[in-house]
Design an enzyme around this catalytic site. Structure first.
Site, PDB file in Angstrom:
ATOM      1  N   TRP A  26      -4.262   8.282  -2.078  1.00  0.00           N
ATOM      2  CA  TRP A  26      -4.664   8.008  -3.389  1.00  0.00           C
ATOM      3  C   TRP A  26      -3.726   8.194  -4.542  1.00  0.00           C
ATOM      4  O   TRP A  26      -3.784   7.275  -5.245  1.00  0.00           O
ATOM      5  CB  TRP A  26      -6.180   8.819  -3.594  1.00  0.00           C
ATOM      6  CG  TRP A  26      -7.304   8.412  -2.784  1.00  0.00           C
ATOM      7  CD1 TRP A  26      -7.788   8.638  -1.619  1.00  0.00           C
ATOM      8  CD2 TRP A  26      -7.751   6.791  -2.905  1.00  0.00           C
ATOM      9  NE1 TRP A  26      -8.818   7.927  -1.070  1.00  0.00           N
ATOM     10  CE2 TRP A  26      -8.591   6.729  -1.816  1.00  0.00           C
ATOM     11  CE3 TRP A  26      -7.761   5.841  -3.738  1.00  0.00           C
ATOM     12  CZ2 TRP A  26      -9.806   5.617  -1.854  1.00  0.00           C
ATOM     13  CZ3 TRP A  26      -8.474   4.747  -3.562  1.00  0.00           C
ATOM     14  CH2 TRP A  26      -9.314   4.674  -2.689  1.00  0.00           C
ATOM     15  N   ASP A  49      -6.310  13.491 -10.753  1.00  0.00           N
ATOM     16  CA  ASP A  49      -7.418  12.585 -10.310  1.00  0.00           C
ATOM     17  C   ASP A  49      -8.406  13.858  -9.454  1.00  0.00           C
ATOM     18  O   ASP A  49      -7.687  14.067  -8.478  1.00  0.00           O
ATOM     19  CB  ASP A  49      -6.754  11.684  -9.349  1.00  0.00           C
ATOM     20  CG  ASP A  49      -7.929  10.735  -8.314  1.00  0.00           C
ATOM     21  OD1 ASP A  49      -9.040  11.111  -8.769  1.00  0.00           O
ATOM     22  OD2 ASP A  49      -7.681  10.058  -7.724  1.00  0.00           O
ATOM     23  N   LYS A  62     -18.734  11.435  -4.981  1.00  0.00           N
ATOM     24  CA  LYS A  62     -18.778  12.590  -3.996  1.00  0.00           C
ATOM     25  C   LYS A  62     -19.478  13.669  -4.300  1.00  0.00           C
ATOM     26  O   LYS A  62     -20.589  13.898  -4.021  1.00  0.00           O
ATOM     27  CB  LYS A  62     -17.330  12.927  -3.748  1.00  0.00           C
ATOM     28  CG  LYS A  62     -16.359  12.070  -3.089  1.00  0.00           C
ATOM     29  CD  LYS A  62     -15.652  11.020  -3.813  1.00  0.00           C
ATOM     30  CE  LYS A  62     -14.610  10.269  -3.194  1.00  0.00           C
ATOM     31  NZ  LYS A  62     -14.730   9.342  -2.155  1.00  0.00           N
TER      32      LYS A  62
HETATM   33  N1  PMP Z   1      -9.214   8.894  -5.998  1.00  0.00           N
HETATM   34  C1  PMP Z   1      -9.827   9.542  -5.025  1.00  0.00           C
HETATM   35  C2  PMP Z   1      -8.964  10.948  -4.596  1.00  0.00           C
HETATM   36  C3  PMP Z   1     -10.618   8.861  -4.086  1.00  0.00           C
HETATM   37  O1  PMP Z   1     -11.280   9.662  -3.069  1.00  0.00           O
HETATM   38  C4  PMP Z   1     -11.046   7.750  -4.330  1.00  0.00           C
HETATM   39  C5  PMP Z   1     -11.977   7.030  -3.373  1.00  0.00           C
HETATM   40  N2  PMP Z   1     -12.344   7.522  -2.250  1.00  0.00           N
HETATM   41  C6  PMP Z   1     -10.641   7.287  -5.451  1.00  0.00           C
HETATM   42  C7  PMP Z   1      -9.507   7.768  -6.309  1.00  0.00           C
HETATM   43  C8  PMP Z   1     -11.122   5.656  -5.814  1.00  0.00           C
HETATM   44  O2  PMP Z   1     -12.028   5.514  -6.275  1.00  0.00           O
HETATM   45  P1  PMP Z   1     -13.044   4.393  -6.493  1.00  0.00           P
HETATM   46  O3  PMP Z   1     -13.303   3.703  -5.231  1.00  0.00           O
HETATM   47  O4  PMP Z   1     -14.239   4.825  -7.420  1.00  0.00           O
HETATM   48  O5  PMP Z   1     -12.253   3.532  -7.290  1.00  0.00           O
END
Ligand code: PMP
Length: 360
Positions: free
Chosen positions: A103, A172, A196
């Site tokens: 991520w 994030d 989450k």
């Molecule tokens: N950052 C993290 C740490 C994530 O776990 C996720 C999704 N699992 C995201 C960003 C992306 O999120 P989204 O699918 O809401 O764009």
């Protein structure tokens, strides 16, 4: 399939049962209005009161200082990968990005479309099993902020401390928001997708230092401009009202559980009993460095990988769902968010032991 189902999905993820039951009770008639919360105007006094209540709850849960503004928006975690640099950086400016997993890697790639990204360190070299030693980080003096992901949902790595760097931090927290108490001194901005620990997918929360709201750095669509979100009480347009309502119910539930400090204790315990079971076994292994193992996403492999499809299928039969690892990593991933009770983790451990006895 077992009549009790434990949902280990990484997100969208398990929600507290009490929250779903309350939503069910209130579905057809919210606050005596004779209609559901989904069917009323977001400009109605009832909905505006809900937003105020939600923000007050969140501020209380986090102990968020008044120097921070709470913004509710949309676009998820990946939306913020773009909206952070769009709001905070001129195209010729720099930001530091630490890469510890899938991520934060994507966050850096997306930010590079809008400004200059300086990669401080990249844990790809250790297969995303450890946070690179801070003494090896190469910082860029010109960078405006330092971006990192507090928890890597795919690779099962988590920071258990706030990095000590000179630049203001942008984090994030999509997969560990509200799972432990936090001190905000070193942060400029924190963002989290909702699917989450906050509620269903569809809400994105941004906590931003108020003094970062003054300059609109460049042209940003109004609905994603932090300053415009702040000046419209997060409603420059129609929000995902039902998701906001459900998230408010989760915040109430969280407060009734004792808040984030109580959650941290439970999360520590849930993850440690599962890691212990993995470390003791001869079939399962987790290769993440112990001090950086995630309390939210426990990722592990089977020493006999051929057994993985059978493991997942039999787990499903035993009522243990959502255990398949992310497609970029494979293996097994058990996500133990706030709403997962210890009972669910115990059921998983028992299943793992029985499976090992049967096949290993
Ligand atoms: N950052 C993290 C740490 C994530 O776990 C996720 C999704 N699992 C995201 C960003 C992306 O999120 P989204 O699918 O809401 O764009």
């Amino acid at each position: 399939m077992s009549s009790i189902v434990w949902n280990f999905s990484a997100g969208p993820a398990i929600l507290p049962k009490a929250v779903l039951e309350r939503a069910q009770q209130e579905l057809l008639d919210w606050q005596g209005l004779g209609v559901s919360v989904m069917e009323i105007s977001h400009r109605s006094p009832e909905f505006e009161a809900l937003v105020a209540h939600m923000k007050a709850l969140l501020r209380r849960l986090l102990g968020l200082p008044d120097t921070f503004e709470i913004l509710f928006t949309t676009g998820g975690g990946q939306g913020q990968f773009a909206f952070v640099p769009m709001n905070l950086l001129h195209p010729e400016e720099y930001a530091d990005y630490l890469i510890t997993g899938g991520w934060s890697n994507r966050a850096a790639r997306e930010a590079a479309r809008f400004a200059n990204v300086h990669v401080v360190a990249d844990a790809a070299s250790n297969g995303y099993t450890a946070i690179p030693e801070p003494s090896t980080w190469s910082m860029n003096a010109a960078s405006k902020y330092f971006h990192y992901a507090t928890n890597e949902t795919v690779h099962g790595l988590q920071f258990h401390h706030v990095p000590e760097v000179e630049k203001p931090l942008v984090a994030d927290m999509s997969s560990d928001f509200l799972s432990y108490p936090l001190s905000f001194d070193r942060f400029g901005l924190i963002y989290s997708a909702s699917q989450k620990n906050i509620g269903p997918a569809g809400l994105t929360i941004v906590l931003i230092r108020r003094d970062w709201l003054t300059n609109a750095i460049r042209r940003v669509p109004e609905v994603f401009d932090y300053k415009s979100l702040a000046s419209t009480d997060s409603m420059p347009n129609t929000p995902a009202t039902f998701i906001w309502y459900l998230s408010a119910l989760v915040f109430e539930w969280l407060e009734a559980q004792g808040g984030v400090a109580a959650m941290q204790k439970k999360n520590q315990r849930k993850s440690s009993i599962l890691y212990e079971a993995i470390d003791e076994s001869n079939l399962y292994q987790n290769s993440v460095e112990k001090s950086t193992r995630s309390q939210m996403n426990v990722v592990f492999d089977l020493i006999k990988p051929d057994l993985l499809p059978r493991f997942l299928e039999e787990a499903r039969g035993a009522g243990l769902v959502g255990l398949k690892g992310h497609k970029t990593r494979g293996g097994v991933r058990a996500s133990l968010y706030n709403a997962m009770p210890e009972e669910g983790v115990c059921a998983l451990i028992e299943f793992m032991r029985t499976f090992e006895k049967k096949y290993a």
